[in-house]
Design a protein around this motif. Structure first.
Motif, mmCIF file in Angstrom:
data_model
loop_
_atom_site.group_PDB
_atom_site.id
_atom_site.type_symbol
_atom_site.label_atom_id
_atom_site.label_comp_id
_atom_site.label_asym_id
_atom_site.label_seq_id
_atom_site.Cartn_x
_atom_site.Cartn_y
_atom_site.Cartn_z
ATOM 1 N N SER A 96 0.820 -1.205 0.000
ATOM 2 C CA SER A 96 0.000 0.000 0.000
ATOM 3 C C SER A 96 0.859 1.262 0.000
ATOM 4 C CB SER A 96 -0.923 0.007 1.223
ATOM 5 O OG SER A 96 -1.650 1.219 1.286
ATOM 6 N N THR A 97 0.392 2.274 -0.701
ATOM 7 C CA THR A 97 1.062 3.577 -0.689
ATOM 8 C C THR A 97 0.503 4.470 0.413
ATOM 9 O OG1 THR A 97 -0.522 4.435 -2.312
ATOM 10 C CG2 THR A 97 1.535 3.489 -3.156
ATOM 11 N N ILE A 98 -0.558 3.997 1.091
ATOM 12 C CA ILE A 98 -1.181 4.751 2.172
ATOM 13 C C ILE A 98 -0.773 4.131 3.499
ATOM 14 C CG2 ILE A 98 -3.351 5.540 3.175
ATOM 15 C CD1 ILE A 98 -4.630 5.207 0.440
ATOM 16 N N THR A 99 -0.197 4.903 4.384
ATOM 17 C CA THR A 99 0.250 4.407 5.678
ATOM 18 C C THR A 99 -0.596 5.008 6.792
ATOM 19 O OG1 THR A 99 1.895 6.168 5.726
ATOM 20 C CG2 THR A 99 2.625 4.009 4.946
ATOM 21 N N PRO A 100 -0.582 4.409 7.980
ATOM 22 C CA PRO A 100 -1.398 4.913 9.091
ATOM 23 C C PRO A 100 -1.091 6.357 9.446
ATOM 24 C CG PRO A 100 -0.600 2.706 9.556
ATOM 25 C CD PRO A 100 0.096 3.154 8.316
ATOM 26 N N GLN A 101 -2.067 7.009 10.075
ATOM 27 C CA GLN A 101 -1.941 8.426 10.380
ATOM 28 C C GLN A 101 -0.952 8.705 11.501
ATOM 29 O OE1 GLN A 101 -6.134 8.055 11.564
ATOM 30 N NE2 GLN A 101 -5.686 9.624 13.064
ATOM 31 N N GLN A 102 -0.686 7.733 12.358
ATOM 32 C CA GLN A 102 0.269 7.935 13.439
ATOM 33 C C GLN A 102 1.697 7.715 12.937
ATOM 34 O OE1 GLN A 102 -0.586 5.890 17.126
ATOM 35 N NE2 GLN A 102 -2.796 6.088 16.865
ATOM 36 N N THR A 103 2.646 8.359 13.586
ATOM 37 C CA THR A 103 4.049 8.175 13.224
ATOM 38 C C THR A 103 4.557 6.848 13.773
ATOM 39 O OG1 THR A 103 4.913 9.213 15.231
ATOM 40 C CG2 THR A 103 4.376 10.675 13.372
ATOM 41 N N SER A 104 5.727 6.434 13.323
ATOM 42 C CA SER A 104 6.294 5.165 13.775
ATOM 43 C C SER A 104 6.539 5.173 15.278
ATOM 44 C CB SER A 104 7.596 4.879 13.019
ATOM 45 O OG SER A 104 8.528 5.920 13.224
ATOM 46 N N LYS A 105 7.015 6.299 15.817
ATOM 47 C CA LYS A 105 7.265 6.372 17.257
ATOM 48 C C LYS A 105 5.968 6.324 18.053
ATOM 49 C CE LYS A 105 11.697 8.809 17.127
ATOM 50 N NZ LYS A 105 12.451 10.027 17.566
ATOM 51 N N GLU A 106 4.929 6.968 17.526
ATOM 52 C CA GLU A 106 3.635 6.933 18.209
ATOM 53 C C GLU A 106 3.054 5.523 18.196
ATOM 54 O OE1 GLU A 106 2.458 11.556 17.042
ATOM 55 O OE2 GLU A 106 1.554 9.877 15.961
ATOM 56 N N ILE A 107 3.132 4.854 17.071
ATOM 57 C CA ILE A 107 2.626 3.480 16.968
ATOM 58 C C ILE A 107 3.353 2.554 17.924
ATOM 59 C CG2 ILE A 107 2.498 1.474 15.436
ATOM 60 C CD1 ILE A 107 2.010 3.418 13.125
ATOM 61 N N SER A 108 4.652 2.753 18.082
ATOM 62 C CA SER A 108 5.457 1.847 18.916
ATOM 63 C C SER A 108 5.009 1.855 20.375
ATOM 64 C CB SER A 108 6.936 2.217 18.822
ATOM 65 O OG SER A 108 7.190 3.483 19.408
ATOM 66 N N VAL A 109 4.452 2.977 20.860
ATOM 67 C CA VAL A 109 3.992 3.057 22.249
ATOM 68 C C VAL A 109 2.866 2.051 22.492
ATOM 69 C CG1 VAL A 109 2.935 4.537 23.999
ATOM 70 C CG2 VAL A 109 4.674 5.468 22.461
ATOM 71 N N SER A 110 1.853 2.087 21.631
ATOM 72 C CA SER A 110 0.723 1.163 21.769
ATOM 73 C C SER A 110 1.129 -0.264 21.428
ATOM 74 C CB SER A 110 -0.432 1.606 20.865
ATOM 75 O OG SER A 110 -0.735 2.965 21.070
ATOM 76 N N ALA A 111 2.020 -0.425 20.451
ATOM 77 C CA ALA A 111 2.449 -1.758 20.038
ATOM 78 C C ALA A 111 3.166 -2.488 21.177
ATOM 79 C CB ALA A 111 3.359 -1.668 18.818
ATOM 80 N N LYS A 112 3.948 -1.760 21.976
ATOM 81 C CA LYS A 112 4.650 -2.388 23.102
ATOM 82 C C LYS A 112 3.671 -2.886 24.158
ATOM 83 C CE LYS A 112 9.002 0.164 22.624
ATOM 84 N NZ LYS A 112 9.881 1.218 23.209
#
Length: 304
Positions: A96-112
Motif C-alpha cells: 500500500s502507498t497509504i500508511t497509518p496516520q500515526q508516526t512510527s514512534k507513536e505506533i510503537s507506544v501502543s504496540a509495546k
C-alpha cells in the motif's frame, strides 16, 4: 476513498503526511516480521516439546521412505502456517502507498503494550488505514472499532470483512467544549459507574450494548473528527473511555489519546484521564494507565 462530503475528514484523519510514509511502513513491516518470527519459533518449540530428541543411549533406525510419508501425513498442515489475518496485513501494508496516520514512534507506544497484553480486548474510537494493523497486532483477541462515518464503514468492510466495526452518532460539537468541561466537573460526572446509565452529559449512551459489558484492556481514542468547530470532537469519547476504565471490577486499562496537540484532546485527556495516570507522551500520542475504582480502594477521581 471517502465520499465527497467527507473530503475534509479524509484529508485530516485518514491521510498521513508524506514524510511519515517511509518510517511508518518500515515500522509496520518490522512489527509484522517480528510477529511472524515469534509465531514460527513458538510453533517449533511446541513441536520440539511434543517430539523430544532421542538420548545418547537410544539407537534410532534410519527412517524409510514409507515412514517419512506416514510422519508427513500425521503432521498438521497448519502447525507452522502463519494466521491468514497476519498474512493479509503483511501483504496489504507492504504494497500500500497509504500508511497509518500515526508516526512510527507513536505506533510503537501502543504496540509495546499490545505485545505484553495481547490477546486482549481492544476498543478503538475510529476506523482508518491503521485498523488492520491494530487488529492483527491483537491476534487472537477482540478488536472493535467505533466509527462516525457510516459510508466509510461500508468501504472498509468490503476490503477487510474480518474487522469488527460499529457506527456511532455523536451529539457534541467542538464549539461546546468549554461548556462540557464545566459540566464534567459536576458530581454526576465524577461519580464512577457504567457510562450507559450515567447522568453525565459527557457519557456516550448510544453505543451497542455489548460495548458496555466488555472489560476493555486497551482503549484508543483517535476519533471522532475534531479539527473544526462544528465537528463532533473527542470530548465524550475521552470521558467515556476513562469511565469505562474506572468502572471495571479490577485491574487496569491502558488508554491512548491521539492528536493531543489540539486543545480539546489536550485539556480533556488531562482532566478526565488524569495527568497523574499519564505514563508517557510520544509526539501527539498520550498513554494513560487507569486503575479500577471498584476494587475496594478508596481512590479520588484523579490521583492527588
Amino acid at each position: 476513498m471517502y465520499p465527497s462530503s467527507q473530503q475534509h475528514y479524509s484529508n485530516c484523519k485518514m491521510r498521513p503526511k508524506a514524510n511519515q510514509a517511509l518510517s511508518s511502513k518500515v515500522l509496520l513491516l518490522g512489527v509484522f516480521l517480528a510477529f511472524l518470527l515469534l509465531f514460527v519459533l513458538r510453533s517449533s518449540l511446541s513441536l520440539s516439546k511434543e517430539n523430544p530428541p532421542p538420548t545418547s543411549r537410544t539407537i534410532v533406525p534410519k527412517a524409510s521412505h514409507s515412514m517419512k510419508q506416514a510422519k508427513a501425513a500425521n503432521c498438521s498442515p497448519t502447525c507452522t502456517k502463519i494466521p491468514k489475518s497476519l498474512a493479509q496485513a503483511l501483504i496489504h501494508y507492504s504494497t500500500s502507498t497509504i500508511t497509518p496516520q500515526q508516526t512510527s514512534k507513536e505506533i510503537s507506544v501502543s504496540a509495546k503494550v499490545l505485545e505484553k497484553k495481547s490477546p486482549c480486548n481492544f476498543l478503538v474510537f475510529g476506523l482508518g488505514h491503521d485498523s488492520l494493523m491494530w487488529s492483527t497486532l491483537n491476534h487472537g483477541g477482540r478488536t472493535v472499532f467505533l466509527e462516525e462515518d457510516e459510508a466509510w464503514i461500508g468501504q472498509i468492510q468490503r476490503r477487510f470483512p474480518m474487522l469488527e466495526s460499529y457506527h456511532v452518532t455523536y451529539d457534541s460539537k467542538v464549539n461546546q467544549a468549554d461548556n462540557l468541561m464545566d459540566v464534567g466537573r459536576g458530581p454526576e460526572c465524577t461519580a464512577v459507574g457504567d457510562p450507559k446509565y450515567s447522568m453525565c452529559q459527557l457519557a456516550l449512551k448510544g453505543l451497542p450494548s455489548e460495548i458496555y459489558d466488555i472489560t476493555w484492556d486497551l482503549i484508543m481514542v483517535d476519533a471522532p473528527t475534531g479539527y473544526y468547530q462544528e465537528a463532533p470532537g473527542r470530548m465524550t469519547a475521552i470521558y467515556t473511555a476513562g469511565m469505562m476504565a474506572r468502572n471495571r471490577e479490577e485491574g487496569q486499562t491502558d488508554v491512548f489519546v491521539h492528536d493531543v496537540n489540539r486543545e480539546v484532546e489536550d485539556t480533556f485527556s488531562k482532566a478526565f484521564l488524569c495527568e497523574g495516570y499519564m505514563k508517557k507522551q510520544e509526539g501527539r500520542l498520550r498513554h494513560f494507565t487507569i486503575p479500577s475504582h471498584r476494587d475496594g480502594s478508596e481512590r479520588p477521581f484523579c490521583p492527588e
